[in-house]
Motif scaffolding. Structure first.
Motif, PDB file in Angstrom:
ATOM      1  N   UNK A 134       0.841  -1.204   0.000  1.00  0.00           N
ATOM      2  CA  UNK A 134       0.000   0.000   0.000  1.00  0.00           C
ATOM      3  C   UNK A 134       0.879   1.258   0.000  1.00  0.00           C
ATOM      4  N   UNK A 135       1.954   1.245   0.773  1.00  0.00           N
ATOM      5  CA  UNK A 135       2.870   2.391   0.792  1.00  0.00           C
ATOM      6  C   UNK A 135       3.512   2.592  -0.577  1.00  0.00           C
ATOM      7  N   UNK A 136       3.927   1.503  -1.217  1.00  0.00           N
ATOM      8  CA  UNK A 136       4.523   1.603  -2.556  1.00  0.00           C
ATOM      9  C   UNK A 136       3.486   2.076  -3.569  1.00  0.00           C
ATOM     10  N   UNK A 137       2.244   1.686  -3.382  1.00  0.00           N
ATOM     11  CA  UNK A 137       1.165   2.139  -4.258  1.00  0.00           C
ATOM     12  C   UNK A 137       1.038   3.659  -4.185  1.00  0.00           C
ATOM     13  N   UNK A 138       1.131   4.211  -2.983  1.00  0.00           N
ATOM     14  CA  UNK A 138       1.082   5.667  -2.806  1.00  0.00           C
ATOM     15  C   UNK A 138       2.272   6.323  -3.505  1.00  0.00           C
ATOM     16  N   UNK A 139       3.447   5.716  -3.390  1.00  0.00           N
ATOM     17  CA  UNK A 139       4.638   6.248  -4.064  1.00  0.00           C
ATOM     18  C   UNK A 139       4.427   6.259  -5.579  1.00  0.00           C
ATOM     19  N   UNK A 140       3.888   5.168  -6.118  1.00  0.00           N
ATOM     20  CA  UNK A 140       3.601   5.126  -7.557  1.00  0.00           C
ATOM     21  C   UNK A 140       2.599   6.221  -7.937  1.00  0.00           C
ATOM     22  N   UNK A 141       1.559   6.399  -7.135  1.00  0.00           N
ATOM     23  CA  UNK A 141       0.540   7.408  -7.442  1.00  0.00           C
ATOM     24  C   UNK A 141       1.146   8.810  -7.440  1.00  0.00           C
ATOM     25  N   UNK A 142       1.985   9.101  -6.457  1.00  0.00           N
ATOM     26  CA  UNK A 142       2.636  10.407  -6.412  1.00  0.00           C
ATOM     27  C   UNK A 142       3.578  10.589  -7.601  1.00  0.00           C
ATOM     28  N   UNK A 143       4.284   9.534  -7.966  1.00  0.00           N
ATOM     29  CA  UNK A 143       5.197   9.599  -9.115  1.00  0.00           C
ATOM     30  C   UNK A 143       4.466   9.811 -10.425  1.00  0.00           C
ATOM     31  N   UNK A 144       3.284   9.236 -10.544  1.00  0.00           N
ATOM     32  CA  UNK A 144       2.504   9.378 -11.774  1.00  0.00           C
ATOM     33  C   UNK A 144       1.837  10.748 -11.862  1.00  0.00           C
ATOM     34  N   UNK A 145       1.398  11.268 -10.727  1.00  0.00           N
ATOM     35  CA  UNK A 145       0.640  12.515 -10.730  1.00  0.00           C
ATOM     36  C   UNK A 145       1.502  13.759 -10.536  1.00  0.00           C
ATOM     37  N   UNK A 146       2.604  13.609  -9.778  1.00  0.00           N
ATOM     38  CA  UNK A 146       3.374  14.794  -9.427  1.00  0.00           C
ATOM     39  C   UNK A 146       4.863  14.511  -9.495  1.00  0.00           C
ATOM     40  N   UNK A 147       5.403  13.984  -8.408  1.00  0.00           N
ATOM     41  CA  UNK A 147       6.832  13.698  -8.329  1.00  0.00           C
ATOM     42  C   UNK A 147       7.056  12.581  -7.321  1.00  0.00           C
ATOM     43  N   UNK A 148       7.934  11.669  -7.650  1.00  0.00           N
ATOM     44  CA  UNK A 148       8.193  10.527  -6.788  1.00  0.00           C
ATOM     45  C   UNK A 148       8.916  10.952  -5.510  1.00  0.00           C
ATOM     46  N   UNK A 149       8.467  10.467  -4.373  1.00  0.00           N
ATOM     47  CA  UNK A 149       9.201  10.737  -3.123  1.00  0.00           C
ATOM     48  C   UNK A 149      10.638  10.229  -3.180  1.00  0.00           C
ATOM     49  N   UNK A 150      10.869   9.153  -3.912  1.00  0.00           N
ATOM     50  CA  UNK A 150      12.227   8.627  -4.038  1.00  0.00           C
ATOM     51  C   UNK A 150      13.117   9.600  -4.815  1.00  0.00           C
ATOM     52  N   UNK A 151      12.577  10.254  -5.826  1.00  0.00           N
ATOM     53  CA  UNK A 151      13.342  11.254  -6.577  1.00  0.00           C
ATOM     54  C   UNK A 151      13.641  12.464  -5.697  1.00  0.00           C
ATOM     55  N   UNK A 152      12.693  12.835  -4.853  1.00  0.00           N
ATOM     56  CA  UNK A 152      12.922  13.954  -3.937  1.00  0.00           C
ATOM     57  C   UNK A 152      14.008  13.591  -2.919  1.00  0.00           C
ATOM     58  N   UNK A 153      14.009  12.350  -2.450  1.00  0.00           N
ATOM     59  CA  UNK A 153      15.055  11.893  -1.542  1.00  0.00           C
ATOM     60  C   UNK A 153      16.408  11.931  -2.242  1.00  0.00           C
ATOM     61  N   UNK A 154      16.460  11.476  -3.479  1.00  0.00           N
ATOM     62  CA  UNK A 154      17.704  11.513  -4.244  1.00  0.00           C
ATOM     63  C   UNK A 154      18.213  12.943  -4.355  1.00  0.00           C
ATOM     64  N   UNK A 155      17.323  13.861  -4.666  1.00  0.00           N
ATOM     65  CA  UNK A 155      17.711  15.260  -4.825  1.00  0.00           C
ATOM     66  C   UNK A 155      18.252  15.830  -3.520  1.00  0.00           C
TER      67      UNK A 155
END
Length: 137
Positions: free
Chosen positions: A32-53
């Motif tokens: 479910x948490x990964x599903x939220x990450x996918x949804x954010x990545x599709x609609x706006x920006x991935x939390x993982x990309x923000x962490x990388x930045x």
């Protein structure tokens, strides 16, 4: 909008670890948490990309169009929702197959830089070009 390919592979690596953990533990909460990450990545920006930045301050040598990775996040979202539905309804084979498919795609991107969803996006764009807009004068 442009995307840093290093951030995309970083996100794919984290996604690979998360989805592998889901398959090992059967945790619907983690999926479910990964599903939220996918949804954010599709609609706006991935939390993982923000962490990388936040972790990597150097500018990328090159960037790429963000539309294919966003589409890939949407495809991941679909597989994650199907997997989550399988876990929550007790249809374990559905959950395992959908999660494993998303894991395979994430692994290909993390290990080899091959974004399966991005390639799907490009193929669809070639087969179904955008409708021509008529300009009224």
């Amino acid at each position: 909008m442009r995307a840093d390919p290093r951030a995309l592979r970083f996100g794919a690596a984290i996604t690979t670890l998360v989805l592998a953990s889901v398959l090992v533990t059967g945790s619907s909460w983690l999926l479910a948490a990964q599903t939220v990450v996918f949804a954010l990545g599709a609609a706006w920006r991935s939390p993982y990309a923000m962490l990388f930045k936040a972790l990597v301050r150097s500018a990328p040598k090159e960037t790429e169009d963000a539309r294919p990775p966003r589409f890939a996040q949407g495809v991941g979202l679909v597989f994650a929702v199907v997997g989550l539905t399988g876990y929550l309804t007790g249809i374990t084979p559905l959950a395992l197959v959908a999660t494993a498919a998303a894991l395979l795609a994430a692994f290909l991107n993390a290990a080899f830089g091959f974004c399966l969803g991005c390639e799907m996006y490009l193929l669809i764009r070639r087969l179904l070009p955008a409708a021509k807009m008529e300009v009224s004068q």
